[in-house]
Design a protein around this motif. Structure first.
Motif, PDB file in Angstrom:
ATOM      1  N   ARG A   1       0.830  -1.206   0.000  1.00 32.22           N
ATOM      2  CA  ARG A   1       0.000   0.000   0.000  1.00 32.22           C
ATOM      3  C   ARG A   1       0.865   1.257   0.000  1.00 32.22           C
ATOM      4  NH1 ARG A   1      -4.844   0.274   4.210  1.00 32.22           N
ATOM      5  NH2 ARG A   1      -5.485  -1.439   2.858  1.00 32.22           N
ATOM      6  N   ARG A   2       2.046   1.181   0.629  1.00 33.00           N
ATOM      7  CA  ARG A   2       2.878   2.371   0.722  1.00 33.00           C
ATOM      8  C   ARG A   2       3.413   2.833  -0.626  1.00 33.00           C
ATOM      9  NH1 ARG A   2       4.780   4.300   5.521  1.00 33.00           N
ATOM     10  NH2 ARG A   2       4.096   3.216   7.397  1.00 33.00           N
TER      11      ARG A   2
ATOM     12  N   GLY B   1      -4.608   0.159  -3.515  1.00 33.07           N
ATOM     13  CA  GLY B   1      -4.240   1.507  -3.102  1.00 33.07           C
ATOM     14  C   GLY B   1      -3.639   2.362  -4.191  1.00 33.07           C
TER      15      GLY B   1
ATOM     16  N   SER C   1     -13.254   1.090   1.321  1.00 29.79           N
ATOM     17  CA  SER C   1     -12.132   0.166   1.567  1.00 29.79           C
ATOM     18  C   SER C   1     -12.124  -0.960   0.537  1.00 29.79           C
ATOM     19  CB  SER C   1     -12.235  -0.420   2.981  1.00 29.79           C
ATOM     20  OG  SER C   1     -13.452  -1.150   3.140  1.00 29.79           O
TER      21      SER C   1
ATOM     22  N   ALA D   1      -4.275   4.699  -6.517  1.00 22.48           N
ATOM     23  CA  ALA D   1      -5.403   5.583  -6.833  1.00 22.48           C
ATOM     24  C   ALA D   1      -5.125   6.566  -7.962  1.00 22.48           C
ATOM     25  CB  ALA D   1      -5.806   6.364  -5.577  1.00 22.48           C
TER      26      ALA D   1
ATOM     27  N   ARG E   1      -7.524  10.062  -2.709  1.00 21.83           N
ATOM     28  CA  ARG E   1      -8.346   9.712  -1.546  1.00 21.83           C
ATOM     29  C   ARG E   1      -9.460   8.764  -1.990  1.00 21.83           C
ATOM     30  NH1 ARG E   1      -7.693  15.525  -1.252  1.00 21.83           N
ATOM     31  NH2 ARG E   1      -6.128  16.038   0.330  1.00 21.83           N
TER      32      ARG E   1
ATOM     33  N   GLY F   1       1.819   2.896  -3.318  1.00 23.25           N
ATOM     34  CA  GLY F   1       0.740   3.424  -4.142  1.00 23.25           C
ATOM     35  C   GLY F   1       0.847   4.914  -4.372  1.00 23.25           C
TER      36      GLY F   1
ATOM     37  N   GLY G   1       0.938   7.394   1.921  1.00 21.49           N
ATOM     38  CA  GLY G   1       1.261   6.433   2.962  1.00 21.49           C
ATOM     39  C   GLY G   1       2.465   6.819   3.794  1.00 21.49           C
TER      40      GLY G   1
ATOM     41  N   ARG H   1     -10.455   0.456  -2.471  1.00 23.80           N
ATOM     42  CA  ARG H   1      -9.019   0.581  -2.202  1.00 23.80           C
ATOM     43  C   ARG H   1      -8.320  -0.768  -2.343  1.00 23.80           C
ATOM     44  NH1 ARG H   1      -5.066   3.577  -0.015  1.00 23.80           N
ATOM     45  NH2 ARG H   1      -6.410   5.372   0.256  1.00 23.80           N
ATOM     46  N   GLU H   2      -8.919  -1.796  -1.768  1.00 25.36           N
ATOM     47  CA  GLU H   2      -8.306  -3.120  -1.843  1.00 25.36           C
ATOM     48  C   GLU H   2      -8.304  -3.654  -3.268  1.00 25.36           C
ATOM     49  OE1 GLU H   2     -10.312  -5.570   0.976  1.00 25.36           O
ATOM     50  OE2 GLU H   2      -9.674  -4.363   2.693  1.00 25.36           O
TER      51      GLU H   2
END
Length: 408
Positions: A1-2, A32, A24, A34, A20, A4, A8, A27-28
């Motif tokens: 996720r970081r 992440g 969830s 985006a 943003r 992305g 993060g 996001r999953e």
């Protein structure tokens, strides 16, 4: 996720698009990632605040390049991933070429009766010059004489020649080497619609030979048809980098990263060995489908059309149904209601001659002005199992028996 994006690691977003995500689940689903891919001036450009997406875009591009080279297109050196399917990708390619040839407004289209091809030319704001195929034996092949005569007379007005590799039988792949030599001779760009040709070593070897011996500016490939991912995007491939980059710059704004993410995950999951096995198995499925359709055709007084230059699609005649004055398109409907999809039934007589404001002599569907009989085509595509081949042939035989016995 970081990876992305910068969010993060304590980043404060002060812009209108800061990755943003409310849900969830969403996001999953996107891990992440985006921000999508690209920047406003280039869909392939690195985004400083989208490190993960930019990295995965490069990984997917290189993986796809490796896959297409393994399949036989060894001269391909540059690739790019577009977030639109084959038709819209062709439009972007042709717009990019038109910027370099502003006085030209015609695209010489080596006829394949698929609406997305002709729509891609129209959407690019260009005029299609439709070159119908000629019939040799059972195959519909490239009319090289007409092509050369047109290029000789109107090369300066020609944006590009649009040729094809993968297509429905009885159409065969274009004579790519000869087309490439003509494009080189008359200094006309050559775009190849290789929509589902990556899965065929024969198509890729044709591309490679044409690229080595003549002029092939760029090829356009569907990622879903070749790499077994959901419909999402397209792969550009070329020997030279220039047109790939110009096409990426022609795309307005950023884009979804779904295609590159699906391709990266899939090709990393496959690896080279499984990719090679899938190519082998597809060829085995082709031979099995060929043998199965041959049996069905003989059982029902038809014949398997000799389209040996087409390495993916096969076709059988429907002359018996023609003689019965049956609406042959009902065969396609019957197959679909028996859970057989993807087959294509083309009637000998077709009144639909105008498609997308373009006239197709002899009716739209048969790739040429007047194919001598109705026919049904089916493709042995990547991932097709032997069980699917056997079921298709069994249900086709069942449908043909129903039609001939009931006269429907």
């Amino acid at each position: 996720r970081r990876i992305g994006g910068l969010g993060g690691v304590g980043n404060v977003g002060g812009g209108e698009r800061e990755g943003r995500i409310f849900s969830s689940i969403v996001r999953e689903r996107h891990f992440g990632l985006a921000h999508g891919i690209g920047r406003s001036g280039d869909v392939s450009a690195v985004q400083p605040k989208a490190v993960g997406s930019s990295l995965l875009l490069e990984i997917s591009r290189l993986l796809a390049l490796d896959a297409i080279q393994i399949a036989g297109f060894a001269t391909a050196k540059h690739t790019a991933m577009l977030p639109v399917a084959t038709g819209m990708s062709l439009t972007l390619v042709m717009r990019a070429i038109h910027e370099e040839r502003p006085l030209a407004d015609e695209v010489v289209f080596l006829r394949v009766d698929q609406k997305s091809c002709i729509k891609s030319i129209r959407t690019a704001g260009l005029q299609p010059i439709v070159v119908s195929g000629t019939i040799q034996g059972d195959e519909v092949v490239t009319d090289l004489k007409f092509l050369e005569a047109h290029l000789q007379a109107r090369s300066e007005k020609t944006v590009c020649v649009l040729s094809n590799t993968s297509c429905f039988a009885p159409r065969s792949p274009d004579s790519l080497v000869k087309v490439a030599l003509l494009c080189s001779k008359y200094k006309v760009p050559h775009v190849v619609n290789n929509a589902y040709g990556v899965q065929s070593r024969k198509c890729c070897h044709l591309l490679d030979a044409a690229s080595r011996m003549g002029r092939v500016d760029i090829t356009v490939q569907s990622v879903d048809k070749n790499f077994m991912v959901p419909v999402s995007g397209c792969l550009l491939a070329a020997r030279d980098r220039k047109l790939v980059m110009l096409t990426c710059q022609a795309y307005p704004g950023r884009a979804s990263g779904t295609a590159m993410l699906d391709v990266a995950i899939t090709l990393l999951s496959m690896g080279r060995s499984i990719w090679r096995k899938l190519l082998d198995r597809r060829e085995e499925s082709y031979e099995r489908l060929k043998a199965g359709l041959q049996v069905v055709a003989q059982q029902h007084g038809e014949r398997l059309l000799d389209t040996h230059h087409n390495p993916i699609s096969l076709a059988i005649s429907l002359k018996t149904l023609d003689e019965m004055n049956v609406d042959v398109t009902k065969l396609g409907s019957m197959l679909f209601t028996r859970f057989v999809s993807g087959t294509r039934v083309v009637p000998r007589s077709n009144s639909k001659v105008n498609v997308c404001h373009t006239r197709f002599e002899g009716g739209f569907g048969g790739h040429c002005a007047s194919y001598p009989c109705s026919y049904m085509s089916a493709a042995a595509a990547i991932g097709m199992t032997h069980g699917e081949v056997d079921t298709l042939c069994a249900k086709l035989s069942e449908c043909l028996s129903d039609i001939t016995s009931q006269g429907i």
